[in-house]
Write a protein that holds these residues in place. Structure first.
Motif, PDB file in Angstrom:
ATOM      1  N   SER A 166      -3.553 -17.546  -9.519  1.00  0.00           N
ATOM      2  CA  SER A 166      -3.765 -18.309 -10.754  1.00  0.00           C
ATOM      3  C   SER A 166      -2.896 -17.822 -11.906  1.00  0.00           C
ATOM      4  CB  SER A 166      -5.236 -18.246 -11.163  1.00  0.00           C
ATOM      5  OG  SER A 166      -5.642 -16.890 -11.346  1.00  0.00           O
ATOM      6  N   ASN A 167      -2.478 -16.556 -11.870  1.00  0.00           N
ATOM      7  CA  ASN A 167      -1.654 -16.016 -12.942  1.00  0.00           C
ATOM      8  C   ASN A 167      -0.976 -14.717 -12.500  1.00  0.00           C
ATOM      9  OD1 ASN A 167      -3.663 -13.940 -13.207  1.00  0.00           O
ATOM     10  ND2 ASN A 167      -4.849 -15.317 -14.516  1.00  0.00           N
ATOM     11  N   LYS A 168      -0.148 -14.185 -13.375  1.00  0.00           N
ATOM     12  CA  LYS A 168       0.606 -12.963 -13.076  1.00  0.00           C
ATOM     13  C   LYS A 168      -0.330 -11.784 -12.828  1.00  0.00           C
ATOM     14  CE  LYS A 168       2.601 -10.844 -16.538  1.00  0.00           C
ATOM     15  NZ  LYS A 168       3.558 -10.509 -17.626  1.00  0.00           N
ATOM     16  N   GLU A 169      -1.401 -11.692 -13.594  1.00  0.00           N
ATOM     17  CA  GLU A 169      -2.342 -10.591 -13.431  1.00  0.00           C
ATOM     18  C   GLU A 169      -2.952 -10.596 -12.037  1.00  0.00           C
ATOM     19  OE1 GLU A 169      -5.915  -8.480 -15.998  1.00  0.00           O
ATOM     20  OE2 GLU A 169      -5.526 -10.614 -16.275  1.00  0.00           O
ATOM     21  N   ALA A 170      -3.287 -11.792 -11.530  1.00  0.00           N
ATOM     22  CA  ALA A 170      -3.867 -11.902 -10.194  1.00  0.00           C
ATOM     23  C   ALA A 170      -2.874 -11.439  -9.126  1.00  0.00           C
ATOM     24  CB  ALA A 170      -4.299 -13.337  -9.928  1.00  0.00           C
ATOM     25  N   VAL A 171      -1.610 -11.768  -9.317  1.00  0.00           N
ATOM     26  CA  VAL A 171      -0.578 -11.329  -8.371  1.00  0.00           C
ATOM     27  C   VAL A 171      -0.483  -9.806  -8.362  1.00  0.00           C
ATOM     28  CG1 VAL A 171       1.860 -11.431  -7.747  1.00  0.00           C
ATOM     29  CG2 VAL A 171       0.770 -13.442  -8.744  1.00  0.00           C
ATOM     30  N   PHE A 172      -0.422  -9.219  -9.549  1.00  0.00           N
ATOM     31  CA  PHE A 172      -0.235  -7.775  -9.651  1.00  0.00           C
ATOM     32  C   PHE A 172      -1.447  -7.021  -9.108  1.00  0.00           C
ATOM     33  CE2 PHE A 172       0.325  -3.693 -11.914  1.00  0.00           C
ATOM     34  CZ  PHE A 172       1.638  -3.428 -11.535  1.00  0.00           C
ATOM     35  N   GLU A 173      -2.639  -7.488  -9.439  1.00  0.00           N
ATOM     36  CA  GLU A 173      -3.849  -6.826  -8.943  1.00  0.00           C
ATOM     37  C   GLU A 173      -3.905  -6.879  -7.420  1.00  0.00           C
ATOM     38  OE1 GLU A 173      -7.407  -8.248 -10.746  1.00  0.00           O
ATOM     39  OE2 GLU A 173      -6.898  -7.507 -12.740  1.00  0.00           O
ATOM     40  N   THR A 174      -3.460  -7.984  -6.839  1.00  0.00           N
ATOM     41  CA  THR A 174      -3.456  -8.098  -5.381  1.00  0.00           C
ATOM     42  C   THR A 174      -2.501  -7.092  -4.759  1.00  0.00           C
ATOM     43  OG1 THR A 174      -3.988 -10.461  -5.516  1.00  0.00           O
ATOM     44  CG2 THR A 174      -3.086  -9.657  -3.434  1.00  0.00           C
ATOM     45  N   ILE A 175      -1.336  -6.908  -5.380  1.00  0.00           N
ATOM     46  CA  ILE A 175      -0.374  -5.918  -4.888  1.00  0.00           C
ATOM     47  C   ILE A 175      -0.997  -4.517  -4.923  1.00  0.00           C
ATOM     48  CG2 ILE A 175       1.812  -4.746  -5.394  1.00  0.00           C
ATOM     49  CD1 ILE A 175       2.870  -7.464  -6.387  1.00  0.00           C
ATOM     50  N   LEU A 176      -1.665  -4.192  -6.029  1.00  0.00           N
ATOM     51  CA  LEU A 176      -2.296  -2.883  -6.159  1.00  0.00           C
ATOM     52  C   LEU A 176      -3.417  -2.705  -5.145  1.00  0.00           C
ATOM     53  CD1 LEU A 176      -2.583  -2.423 -10.044  1.00  0.00           C
ATOM     54  CD2 LEU A 176      -0.755  -1.698  -8.514  1.00  0.00           C
ATOM     55  N   GLU A 177      -4.262  -3.725  -5.013  1.00  0.00           N
ATOM     56  CA  GLU A 177      -5.406  -3.639  -4.110  1.00  0.00           C
ATOM     57  C   GLU A 177      -4.972  -3.467  -2.658  1.00  0.00           C
ATOM     58  OE1 GLU A 177      -7.486  -7.219  -4.894  1.00  0.00           O
ATOM     59  OE2 GLU A 177      -8.314  -6.520  -6.804  1.00  0.00           O
ATOM     60  N   GLU A 178      -3.988  -4.240  -2.240  1.00  0.00           N
ATOM     61  CA  GLU A 178      -3.563  -4.176  -0.846  1.00  0.00           C
ATOM     62  C   GLU A 178      -2.850  -2.863  -0.545  1.00  0.00           C
ATOM     63  OE1 GLU A 178      -1.600  -7.688   0.549  1.00  0.00           O
ATOM     64  OE2 GLU A 178      -3.367  -8.943   0.137  1.00  0.00           O
ATOM     65  N   GLY A 179      -2.122  -2.343  -1.535  1.00  0.00           N
ATOM     66  CA  GLY A 179      -1.467  -1.056  -1.344  1.00  0.00           C
ATOM     67  C   GLY A 179      -2.468   0.071  -1.166  1.00  0.00           C
ATOM     68  N   LEU A 180      -3.492   0.087  -2.023  1.00  0.00           N
ATOM     69  CA  LEU A 180      -4.503   1.132  -1.937  1.00  0.00           C
ATOM     70  C   LEU A 180      -5.358   0.951  -0.693  1.00  0.00           C
ATOM     71  CD1 LEU A 180      -5.771   3.612  -3.187  1.00  0.00           C
ATOM     72  CD2 LEU A 180      -7.218   2.125  -4.576  1.00  0.00           C
ATOM     73  N   SER A 181      -5.663  -0.291  -0.349  1.00  0.00           N
ATOM     74  CA  SER A 181      -6.459  -0.572   0.840  1.00  0.00           C
ATOM     75  C   SER A 181      -5.760  -0.062   2.093  1.00  0.00           C
ATOM     76  CB  SER A 181      -6.711  -2.069   0.958  1.00  0.00           C
ATOM     77  OG  SER A 181      -7.438  -2.364   2.133  1.00  0.00           O
ATOM     78  N   LEU A 182      -4.439  -0.246   2.146  1.00  0.00           N
ATOM     79  CA  LEU A 182      -3.665   0.243   3.287  1.00  0.00           C
ATOM     80  C   LEU A 182      -3.731   1.759   3.367  1.00  0.00           C
ATOM     81  CD1 LEU A 182      -1.708  -0.352   5.616  1.00  0.00           C
ATOM     82  CD2 LEU A 182       0.171  -0.233   3.965  1.00  0.00           C
ATOM     83  N   GLU A 183      -3.605   2.429   2.216  1.00  0.00           N
ATOM     84  CA  GLU A 183      -3.696   3.892   2.193  1.00  0.00           C
ATOM     85  C   GLU A 183      -5.060   4.357   2.678  1.00  0.00           C
ATOM     86  OE1 GLU A 183      -1.857   6.386  -1.004  1.00  0.00           O
ATOM     87  OE2 GLU A 183      -1.753   4.451  -2.018  1.00  0.00           O
ATOM     88  N   LEU A 184      -6.119   3.708   2.195  1.00  0.00           N
ATOM     89  CA  LEU A 184      -7.474   4.075   2.597  1.00  0.00           C
ATOM     90  C   LEU A 184      -7.671   3.882   4.095  1.00  0.00           C
ATOM     91  CD1 LEU A 184      -9.517   2.558  -0.374  1.00  0.00           C
ATOM     92  CD2 LEU A 184      -9.439   4.979   0.246  1.00  0.00           C
ATOM     93  N   ASP A 185      -7.205   2.751   4.607  1.00  0.00           N
ATOM     94  CA  ASP A 185      -7.362   2.461   6.038  1.00  0.00           C
ATOM     95  C   ASP A 185      -6.625   3.481   6.884  1.00  0.00           C
ATOM     96  OD1 ASP A 185      -8.889   0.260   5.454  1.00  0.00           O
ATOM     97  OD2 ASP A 185      -7.279  -1.208   5.745  1.00  0.00           O
ATOM     98  N   GLU A 186      -5.410   3.819   6.481  1.00  0.00           N
ATOM     99  CA  GLU A 186      -4.625   4.787   7.242  1.00  0.00           C
ATOM    100  C   GLU A 186      -5.273   6.162   7.229  1.00  0.00           C
ATOM    101  OE1 GLU A 186      -0.765   4.588   5.470  1.00  0.00           O
ATOM    102  OE2 GLU A 186      -0.131   2.850   6.655  1.00  0.00           O
ATOM    103  N   THR A 187      -5.820   6.537   6.059  1.00  0.00           N
ATOM    104  CA  THR A 187      -6.484   7.834   5.950  1.00  0.00           C
ATOM    105  C   THR A 187      -7.735   7.888   6.804  1.00  0.00           C
ATOM    106  OG1 THR A 187      -5.650   8.168   3.709  1.00  0.00           O
ATOM    107  CG2 THR A 187      -7.547   9.481   4.369  1.00  0.00           C
TER     108      THR A 187
END
Length: 212
Positions: free
Chosen positions: A54-75
């Motif tokens: 819906s907006n730039k903020e939603a795009v950026f938050e998704t990038i942050l969330e997926e990056g951290l989620s990947l780190e958590l899953d790998e750990t």
């Protein structure tokens, strides 16, 4: 009737948009980046982009969330596999696959700083920042906790305080990296010294580390 688009295609297109958007945020920073920049980089129409975000903020938050989620899953996956060295796991989580300090920082770090610092008075962004901080805290605390339980790490210091100090160190470097040259900041040298602090706090000697 418009042709049906498969779920797999939509997920692939979304991933492509996020990959292109990350490059945009790295190049322009958060504030200067626009949805038009993302549209052009992803080679997608305005309607195509807004179908996913819906907006730039939603795009950026998704990038942050997926990056951290990947780190958590790998750990968590490494923890399930009963890693032989929690020290090595901690180093890889902090410094990347090599697990060694270098002069490189997360290229998205300046945009992340803009997002949180400039938006510090925005209630949603403050709440989001708090959640993200606590997720990062959990990531490091889990590794340290398992290391303490296994006997590899000392229990002399509270594991949560050590985990918080890791976040503070990384965030502090990110702030300075946004303003200073690598020659002035000396990221690798500071990181090597921080590793020595962690060895002290966790009771890790070079002999013990090498024998794990």
């Amino acid at each position: 009737m418009s042709p049906k688009v498969s779920q797999e295609h939509m997920e692939q297109r979304r991933a492509e948009i996020l990959k292109a958007a990350e490059k945009v945020f790295i190049e322009y920073g958060y504030e200067r980046a626009t949805m038009k920049h993302i549209m052009d980089a992803a080679n997608v129409s305005r309607g195509g982009l807004y179908q996913y975000f819906s907006n730039k903020e939603a795009v950026f938050e998704t990038i942050l969330e997926e990056g951290l989620s990947l780190e958590l899953d790998e750990t968590m996956e490494m923890l399930k596999e009963n890693a032989t060295s929690y020290w090595d796991m901690l180093m890889k989580t902090i410094f990347g696959e090599d697990g060694e300090p270098d002069d490189e920082m997360d290229p998205l770090a300046p945009a992340k700083l803009e997002f949180f610092i400039i938006g510090r008075n925005d209630e949603h962004r403050r709440e989001y920042g708090s959640v993200r901080y606590n997720n990062g805290l959990s990531l490091y605390a889990h590794i340290i906790e398992h290391g303490q339980r296994s006997g590899e790490f000392s229990t002399r210091f509270d594991l949560e305080i050590i985990a918080r100090s890791i976040i503070t160190f990384i965030d502090g470097l990110a702030v300075e990296d946004a303003m200073l040259s690598k020659e002035d900041l000396k990221i690798k040298e500071q990181s090597i010294l921080f590793v020595e602090y962690l060895k002290m706090a966790l009771g890790i000697s070079d002999h013990k580390k090498g024998g794990q």
